[in-house]
Every structure is written in C-alpha cells, then in structure tokens.
Design a protein around this motif. Structure first.
Motif, short mmCIF file in Angstrom:
data_model
loop_
_atom_site.label_atom_id
_atom_site.label_comp_id
_atom_site.label_asym_id
_atom_site.label_seq_id
_atom_site.Cartn_x
_atom_site.Cartn_y
_atom_site.Cartn_z
N ILE A 54 0.85 -1.20 0.00
CA ILE A 54 0.00 0.00 0.00
C ILE A 54 0.88 1.24 0.00
O ILE A 54 2.02 1.22 0.46
N TYR A 55 0.36 2.33 -0.56
CA TYR A 55 1.15 3.56 -0.65
C TYR A 55 1.18 4.24 0.72
O TYR A 55 0.14 4.61 1.26
N VAL A 56 2.37 4.38 1.26
CA VAL A 56 2.53 5.04 2.57
C VAL A 56 3.49 6.21 2.39
O VAL A 56 4.67 6.02 2.08
N ASN A 57 2.98 7.42 2.59
CA ASN A 57 3.80 8.62 2.53
C ASN A 57 3.94 9.13 3.95
O ASN A 57 2.97 9.53 4.58
N ALA A 58 5.17 9.09 4.48
CA ALA A 58 5.36 9.42 5.90
C ALA A 58 6.43 10.48 6.09
O ALA A 58 7.44 10.51 5.37
N ASP A 59 6.20 11.33 7.08
CA ASP A 59 7.15 12.37 7.46
C ASP A 59 7.50 13.21 6.21
O ASP A 59 6.59 13.64 5.52
N TYR A 60 8.78 13.42 5.93
CA TYR A 60 9.13 14.28 4.81
C TYR A 60 9.34 13.52 3.50
O TYR A 60 10.05 13.99 2.62
N ASP A 61 8.73 12.35 3.37
CA ASP A 61 8.84 11.59 2.12
C ASP A 61 8.47 12.47 0.92
O ASP A 61 7.44 13.15 0.94
N THR A 62 9.29 12.42 -0.10
CA THR A 62 8.99 13.16 -1.33
C THR A 62 7.70 12.63 -1.95
O THR A 62 7.47 11.42 -1.96
N LEU A 63 6.89 13.54 -2.46
CA LEU A 63 5.66 13.15 -3.16
C LEU A 63 6.02 13.04 -4.64
O LEU A 63 6.18 14.05 -5.32
N GLN A 64 6.20 11.81 -5.10
CA GLN A 64 6.68 11.63 -6.48
C GLN A 64 5.52 11.49 -7.45
O GLN A 64 5.18 10.38 -7.87
N PHE A 65 4.89 12.62 -7.73
CA PHE A 65 3.73 12.60 -8.62
C PHE A 65 3.85 13.73 -9.64
O PHE A 65 4.42 14.77 -9.34
#
Ligand SMILES: [Zn+2]
Length: 357
Positions: A172-183
């Motif tokens: 599953i897509y987990v974006n946490a803390d300062y993870d770059t949003l690669q979109f």
C-alpha cells in the motif's frame, strides 16, 4: 436510556427483515495521536488551563472556554459535535459509562496502531522501534481485493508508518514524514517545495502538510481507502505545551471538516464514504500532571475513543455500549463496512455491531 434505544431499534430492524443494503464503498480513517478522551468529550481541561506551567497563553486557551462542558467541547471540536454527533456516533465518554480501551497493555503508539489495523494486541509488538510488522493489517487485506488493489493511500506525520503497516510487504502507498511526493501533479510538487523548506521545528512534518498532501492526492487520484495519521497532539502533550496541544486538536478537527466538505462534492465519495476518527492511546488524568504522558505505568492511558459517520452507521450520537469496546475491534469493523471478513493473524476480535448493524 440510549442503550435501550439501540437494542430496540436493532430488534425492529432485524425483526422486520429491513437490514439495509451496505452503502460504504470508501473509507477515510484519521488518527489523532495520544488525543485524550477527556478533551474530546469535555473540552478544555480547567485544571490544566489554569496551570501556568502548561498553559503559557491564557488568552489563547480562553477561546476554547465556555460556560458548560457541552459548549467547551463544541468550541474545541466543532466538526465532531456539530456534524459527527448529529450524523454519526461517538464512543469513549467515560462520564456516561461509554468505555473504549486499548487491549494491548503498553499504551503507546506502535502497539496502538498495530492493534487498530491488525486486530491483534500482539505482545511481541511492544516498542516504537522501526521494525517491519509481522502481522497482517486490514489495509493490506483489503488491498488484495480486486476492487481495492492500488486504491489505498496512507499519509502520516510519523516516519514509523512504513514499518507499522509494512509497506514493502503490504504494497500500500505510505507517505510518511518528509517523504517526497513523487507525482506529476503541480499541487503535490508545491507541497514538496514547502516541506523541503520547512524549518522542521518539531522534528517531523507538520500535520498541516500531511493533511494537504492527502487532500491533494484525493483530488488527483481518488483512493477508495485513505488513512491520515496526525501526530502533533502527542508531541505537544509530551512537551507540556497545552496551548499547542489544543490548537493542533482544533486544527485537525477543521482539517477533517475540510476533507468531508470536499468529498461531498465528489460523486465517488458522496453518500458512499464512512469516516472513522480515533487515537492510538490515551494519557494520564487522575494524577493531573500525567496528562503529558502515557504508557504502561499510567493506569488511565489505555482509555481511548472512536468517532464514526457514514451511510451504514445509524446516527445515534453518543453511544454507551453495554460492554467495553476495544481498539482491536476496528480492524474487522473496517473490513465489514466493505462487505469483507477480516480475521486477525492471531486472536479474535468482534466487529462493533452498533457501527455496522
Ligand atoms: Zn507519546
């Protein structure tokens, strides 16, 4: 009284064979880390409010004050008390005998989130260390369903989430803390710029950015299951900063309201989405200075709360269940709302039948 009411209604529903068809197609889960039930149901705490050690800005705190508890809680959590209370359900007000507890004895974050999502208060999950969770979580279970595969997204402030939900295994897509949003999306790219330039005063991504990232992701990619995990309430409570703790809680209520308002205008979500708001653990209260803390040594830190609203959940408002509810019951309840049957890897947890009759 409320209890009698619910039992009667459910008897009528089942006796008449009028069990409704399930309407939930999307679920939004939001957690407020270590948010105390005392403020959710009672508003600002007058003892902490007058303590200068914790409340440094009395004028700032005064905006949550009101002549009675009902007014105070509405000022702190307007969306909870104007909207969820009218259209959904709230559990955990121990003042009326509504009890929701951690089943795990640890009363801190990783064990709490493990319990919410795996339905199993695992004694092996007893630290906040970044260790990949061995237990299957309900989001990864749902991700195995054809209709939901790749349609689950998690936005978290805390960087332990890829481990708690075992992102490499669960897929599953987990974006946490300062993870770059690669979109390839201009708004998400702008959030990247903001988070890279952010002063990092709390050491973590601000909850506001976690929220805005989630919101823009919803607009662009329309996940069926969205989980937003906030963290500031816990950080500020540990720091003994009562103003900040309240301000973050109030702002998060506003973010939930903002998201709910937005999705009402989106055909995929309107009248087909269940919202669940809860927390990982409580904090101390009986010994007032322990409001800052939680854990095994603080007896009342295992007292939590749940708020739910959606097309399959009767609008009972504050509910007083006949028995104590446990955090582990959320995992099978989340699955049941989608017509799925989730069995934890170990142990057993019943769905909360008043949420999904
Ligand atoms: Zn904590």
């Amino acid at each position: 009284m409320r209890q009698v009411h619910i039992v009667l209604l459910m008897t009528i529903l089942s006796a008449s064979g009028m069990a409704q068809t399930r309407k939930t197609e999307n679920i939004i889960i939001v957690t407020l880390d270590g948010m105390r039930w005392q403020e959710v149901f009672g508003g600002i705490d007058s003892a902490i409010m007058v303590n200068r050690r914790y409340t440094h800005d009395s004028a700032g705190a005064a905006r949550y004050w009101g002549s009675d508890m009902l007014e105070r809680r509405k000022k702190l959590f307007p969306f909870f008390w104007n909207t969820i209370a009218a259209q959904g359900q709230l559990y955990g007000n121990r003042n009326i005998g509504s009890n929701v507890d951690n089943a795990n004895p640890y009363k801190f974050s990783y064990p709490g989130y493990n319990e919410i999502f795996t339905g199993y208060p695992d004694s092996a999950v007893n630290s906040n260390d970044k260790i990949y969770n061995k237990n299957t979580n309900v989001l990864e279970f749902i991700n195995k369903e054809k209709n939901y595969k790749g349609k689950i997204a998690v936005f978290a402030t805390w960087d332990a989430y890829p481990y708690i939900l075992n992102a490499p295994r669960s897929g599953i897509y987990v974006n946490a803390d300062y993870d770059t949003l690669q979109f390839h999306n201009e708004n998400l790219k702008l959030i990247n710029d903001i988070q890279f330039l952010d002063p990092r005063n709390t050491g973590e991504r601000p909850d506001l950015l976690t929220y805005i990232a989630a919101r823009e992701y919803v607009k662009a990619y329309k996940p069926k299951i969205l989980y937003i995990a906030f963290d500031e309430t816990d950080d500020y409570a540990h720091a003994g900063e009562y103003n900040h703790y309240l301000n973050s809680a109030h702002a998060e209520d506003g973010m939930i309201a903002d998201l709910w308002k937005m999705i009402q205008l989106m055909p995929q979500y309107r009248d087909k989405t269940t919202l669940i708001v809860t927390c990982d653990h409580g904090r101390g209260d009986k010994i007032k200075d322990q409001w800052k803390s939680h854990g095994q040594d603080i007896a009342d830190a295992g007292h939590i709360w749940i708020a739910v609203m959606g097309p399959d959940t009767p609008p009972f408002g504050e509910v007083k269940p006949s028995e104590t509810l446990f955090q582990k019951q959320l995992a099978p309840t989340i699955a049941a709302l989608l017509g799925l049957h989730f069995v934890p890897d170990h142990g057993n947890a019943a769905i909360i039948s008043t949420i999904f009759p």
